[in-house]
Design an enzyme around this catalytic site. Structure first.
Site, mmCIF file in Angstrom:
data_model
loop_
_atom_site.group_PDB
_atom_site.id
_atom_site.type_symbol
_atom_site.label_atom_id
_atom_site.label_comp_id
_atom_site.label_asym_id
_atom_site.label_seq_id
_atom_site.Cartn_x
_atom_site.Cartn_y
_atom_site.Cartn_z
ATOM 1 N N LYS A 89 0.848 -1.195 0.000
ATOM 2 C CA LYS A 89 0.000 0.000 0.000
ATOM 3 C C LYS A 89 0.887 1.249 0.000
ATOM 4 O O LYS A 89 2.075 1.167 0.330
ATOM 5 C CB LYS A 89 -0.893 -0.022 1.246
ATOM 6 C CG LYS A 89 -0.099 -0.112 2.555
ATOM 7 C CD LYS A 89 -0.988 -0.452 3.734
ATOM 8 C CE LYS A 89 -0.172 -0.480 5.015
ATOM 9 N NZ LYS A 89 -0.898 -1.030 6.144
ATOM 10 N N TYR A 99 14.177 31.569 5.458
ATOM 11 C CA TYR A 99 12.908 32.246 5.759
ATOM 12 C C TYR A 99 12.772 32.549 7.247
ATOM 13 O O TYR A 99 13.140 31.734 8.083
ATOM 14 C CB TYR A 99 11.728 31.368 5.351
ATOM 15 C CG TYR A 99 11.497 31.299 3.868
ATOM 16 C CD1 TYR A 99 11.263 32.459 3.135
ATOM 17 C CD2 TYR A 99 11.502 30.082 3.201
ATOM 18 C CE1 TYR A 99 11.038 32.396 1.767
ATOM 19 C CE2 TYR A 99 11.279 30.005 1.840
ATOM 20 C CZ TYR A 99 11.051 31.171 1.123
ATOM 21 O OH TYR A 99 10.831 31.107 -0.210
HETATM 22 C C1 LIG Z 1 -0.249 -1.774 7.006
HETATM 23 C C2 LIG Z 1 -0.843 -2.992 7.514
HETATM 24 C C3 LIG Z 1 -0.044 -4.101 7.861
HETATM 25 C C4 LIG Z 1 1.451 -4.054 7.881
HETATM 26 O O1 LIG Z 1 1.909 -3.393 9.032
HETATM 27 P P1 LIG Z 1 3.459 -3.178 9.319
HETATM 28 O O2 LIG Z 1 3.496 -2.584 10.667
HETATM 29 O O3 LIG Z 1 3.952 -2.264 8.273
HETATM 30 O O4 LIG Z 1 4.068 -4.526 9.245
HETATM 31 C C5 LIG Z 1 -0.683 -5.275 8.194
HETATM 32 N N1 LIG Z 1 -2.038 -5.354 8.217
HETATM 33 C C6 LIG Z 1 -2.834 -4.309 7.922
HETATM 34 C C7 LIG Z 1 -4.308 -4.480 7.970
HETATM 35 C C8 LIG Z 1 -2.262 -3.089 7.574
HETATM 36 O O5 LIG Z 1 -3.046 -2.059 7.283
#
Ligand SMILES: *Cc1c(COP(=O)(O)O)cnc(C)c1O
Length: 824
Positions: free
Chosen positions: A494, A719
């Site tokens: 993702k 800035y």
């Molecule tokens: C992002 C996510 C993971 C992975 O989590 P990590 O901490 O990056 O290993 C696993 N399960 C779900 C449902 C997630 O949204």
């Protein structure tokens, strides 16, 4: 390639069961990957037993590729071999890896020329490459490809040493006790080089001393051992435990066999050699960084020991250039993708590059631009073999550069074009109408193929995110190893694969054997499908507006509420679709998920719509990374287990069940169920804090120094004039700002970068596209590389400094930052 060998000869000296169907056949090379066999008749296929796979499974494929010699694991019940692998000789052994190593030892015993064995924490591959290059001015050198230094890589490298070589160079790396003895028996180096001993804490050794002793086992039986006397632990150990006449030491300062002191100047460095007889010589090199200068001095001492004269060594050093040794995948013009491998060009390297190319997604043609080969041996045989490789890997279009390759042009098929040199090709490059093609550019250094890369790569501003694909493999396997062998791995890609680039990373994960991918939103899944990813993809946050994408792109939606279930059913009925779905269960994360009291309703929906196949059941842990939440986590796990049992009871079949994220795999491996959901860990960050040293760095964010300013005490910077010089000093303006993802909270000293290995704190406010850092006391120059995240600049610490988590820093890296993918 080795001398002809016949399985029976090998079987005489090794325990196992030989099934001979054609006693006459022999082999001259080995393969452990059935996809890479291109000269099947001469090949022995060895089916290694891996974590997940047994190479035995691929014996049919190898047979199809023409192989008739097999070394496989003995399994019960035995197979009907005359049916399965007709006409082949099969040697069944308990441990095929051990047999491969034994075969390498056998090959080693035929070799009469000296072998150089290199070990140590850093620099092994560079020293091997440089030593090989300099020695090749005088000798025919055989060496291991890339960093083949493992229990599998070393025997394969050793088997590639041939009788016409005059010197062999092999590197050895270990990760746990007991490994070096095996490598020593395969390499048996006449000359050993100990590069250095890193300070990195190593999981599998009790302490640094134990690691040192293990590494030094490479040198048992060596005639000479080269080491740096300034490396005190190494020097002390060797001097106490080895005979004096075997040791060859060098140092910055007098007191060792060779004194090699360094002076930096603008053009590079001078290395002044004082030999034991007080003879002096000065070497010149363009390198200025301490790592390169250390590596180079090891190389100089090795060349001297092997009988080269200083001025001949200097000639070799002058040809070493600081160009990337790595195989890099980068975006090119006209939507092409470029695989840049312009460092050297021999058959072993060509094969690795072609294999890498084969694993890439591809829309247009596969094009190979190849220079003359630089390899000792029978020229015709070499080009013939190169031609076979090109055919085997399905190159659509071949461009050869150089007089020699042209002379053997017949081996490269019909769609082959030849140019006498690189500039000639550059003049004609536009005629090839490169568009959406995958182009492998592979040439020996003297052909300056980096000029071709320069012309074809997409232009970009100075900031790049480098992604080390080997490190992703390492991390993936690290987690995999902690799980029972049947447990599947879903990898979270993702948010553009946590900032790294989802298509390239997904593609790599596909080749590593990941079972599933997951994205947050449907459009992320669509993108992966458009880029040719074939793995099943779970979409966590589906909504009614994206249902139309599910079928076309084979995406598997998560049902996280009764509402979304009803909406999906409605859509599915109207379109007569039968998608696989996943059920997310609420156990305490309180984000998405079906509540426990909705199970009754769920049961009746599932009963009414059995055509929706439930592929998996899962829940998400809210505090897997922290011990303070252990009780809560236990409760979540228990509740998940209960809900699963109920659902499975009314479902009538058992879908995959999964709970663990990266931290969960480390802290609750006993709850892996059927699958885990690996995220941040595969990208190199271990959030539970227990196993960071077992992971490898995946991401390096780099930029450049655009300008340097000499400032007086009291001058303000940036800035709001928030930065202020408290002393006379210097600042560097670097080409990254908050629009690239360099968080504005790093302003005013909260963040820092590395320039020439030293920390330069942010001074003043971070701007949109640029940032000023304080480089007082750092010998920096305009154009220098700046490390923003990467080795020696831990991202979790930076995140902590500004009150966030590594996830946010990674996923914020801007879209305009170019991503480069490499194998090191
Ligand atoms: C992002 C996510 C993971 C992975 O989590 P990590 O901490 O990056 O290993 C696993 N399960 C779900 C449902 C997630 O949204």
């Amino acid at each position: 390639m080795m001398d002809k060998l016949n399985l029976r000869t090998f079987a005489e000296g090794y325990p196992g069961k030989l099934i001979e169907q054609d006693p006459g056949i022999s082999f001259t090379q080995v393969a452990i990957d059935s996809r890479k066999i291109f000269s099947g008749g001469d090949t022995l296929f060895i089916g290694l037993k891996g974590n997940r796979l047994n190479g035995r499974q691929f014996s049919d494929e190898a047979h199809l590729a023409g192989t008739r010699n097999f070394l496989l694991s003995q399994e019960t019940p035995d197979t009907n071999w005359s049916e399965k692998l007709p006409g082949a000789n099969i040697f069944l052994v308990e441990n095929p890896l051990d047999a491969l190593q034994q075969l390498a030892i056998w090959n080693r015993n035929q070799i009469r020329y000296p072998i150089v064995g290199i070990t140590g924490s850093n620099g092994k591959t560079i020293i091997k490459e440089w030593l090989g290059q300099i020695l090749s001015h005088q000798y025919r050198v055989g060496k291991s490809p890339k960093s083949y230094n493992s229990q599998i890589g070393v025997p394969l490298s050793a088997l590639s040493l041939e009788s016409y070589h005059q010197i062999g160079i092999l590197e050895a790396g270990i990760s746990e006790k007991g490994e070096m003895e095996k490598l020593n028996r395969i390499i048996r180096p006449e000359l050993g080089i100990f590069t250095n001993l890193g300070t990195a804490h190593d999981e599998n050794f009790t302490n640094a001393e134990e690691k040192l002793i293990e590494k030094c086992k490479l040198f048992s039986g060596s005639r000479y051992i080269i080491y740096r006397k300034d490396q005190k632990a190494v020097a002390d150990y060797l001097e106490k435990n080895r005979e004096r006449d075997k040791l060859i030491s060098w140092s910055e300062v007098p007191g060792s066999d060779y004194t090699l002191s360094v002076k930096n100047d603008d053009a590079g460095s001078r290395i002044v050699l004082i030999k034991p007889d007080l003879d002096m010589f000065t070497f010149y090199t363009a390198f200025r960084d301490s790592a390169s200068l250390e590596n180079l001095r090891h190389v100089i001492v090795a060349c001297l020991t092997l009988g080269m004269k200083p001025h001949a060594i200097q000639k070799g050093i002058a040809t070493l250039r600081n160009i990337d040794m790595r195989l890099t995948l980068k975006p090119g013009i006209n939507r092409c993708n470029i695989i840049d491998d312009t460092y050297n060009n021999d058959l072993a390297g060509l094969e690795i590059a072609l294999e890498f190319m084969g694993l890439q997604r591809q829309s247009g043609r596969k094009i190979l631009i190849l220079s003359d080969m630089v390899q000792a041996g029978n020229e015709e045989r070499i080009y013939q073999k190169a031609g076979k490789l090109v055919g085997h890997y399905g190159i659509d279009f071949f461009i050869g550069v150089g007089e020699r390759i042209k002379a053997f042009g017949e081996y490269f098929g019909e769609k082959a074009y030849f140019f006498r040199d690189t500039s000639h090709l550059l003049e004609n490059l536009q005629d090839f109408k490169l568009e959406e093609d995958l182009i492998l550019i592979k040439g020996a250094r003297k052909f300056y193929f980096e000029e071709i890369v320069k012309k074809l790569e997409e232009k970009f501003h100075g900031t790049v995110l480098e992604i080390n694909l080997n490190a992703i493999s390492h991390n993936f396997n690290f987690y995999k190893q902690r799980l029972a062998s049947g447990t599947k791995v879903m990898v979270m890609v993702k948010a553009f694969a946590y900032g790294g680039g989802s298509a390239e990373i997904a593609n790599h994960l596909q080749s590593l054997g990941a079972d599933y991918l997951a994205v947050a939103y449907a459009d992320e899944g669509v993108y992966l499908r458009q880029k040719g990813i074939r793995l099943p993809i779970m979409v966590m946050n589906t909504d009614v507006n994206t249902f139309h994408l599910l079928d076309e792109y084979r995406l598997e939606p998560v049902i996280y509420s009764i509402r979304i279930f009803n909406e999906l059913i409605h859509y599915v009925k109207n379109h007569s679709l039968f998608p696989s779905v996943h059920l997310e269960l609420e156990t305490g994360m309180r984000r998405l998920g079906i509540d426990r009291d909705a199970l009754q309703e769920l049961a009746s929906l599932i009963h009414d719509y059995p055509e929706l196949k439930v592929a998996s059941l899962y829940t998400h842990l809210a505090g897997a990374d922290e011990a303070v939440h252990d009780k809560f986590t236990q409760k979540q796990l228990q509740q998940f287990s209960d809900m699963c049992d109920k659902i499975i009871a009314f479902l009538g079949y058992t879908p995959l069940r999964h709970v663990l994220n990266s931290a969960g795999i480390i802290r609750y491996p006993e709850y892996a169920f059927d699958m885990v959901r690996l995220g941040i860990g595969v990208y190199g960050v271990e959030v539970s804090g227990r196993e960071q040293s077992s992971l490898q760095q995946v991401f390096s964010l780099k930029t450049v120094v655009s300008q340097i300013k000499e400032l007086e005490k009291g001058d303000s910077i940036g800035y709001g004039r928030k930065g202020m010089m408290t002393e006379k000093g210097r600042t560097a303006t670097i080409a990254i700002g908050y629009a690239d993802g360099f968080d504005r909270r790093f302003s005013n000293g909260r963040g820092y970068v590395l320039i020439r290995g030293q920390r330069a704190p942010v001074i003043g406010n971070v701007c949109m596209d640029m940032t000023m850092v304080d480089i007082s006391g750092i010998d920096a120059k305009e154009g220098d590389t700046v490390i923003v995240y990467g080795e020696n600049i831990p991202i979790y610490q930076l995140a902590e400094n500004i009150g966030t988590i590594p996830y946010e820093l990674l996923t914020n890296i801007g879209e305009r930052v170019k991503r480069l993918y490499y194998l090191d």
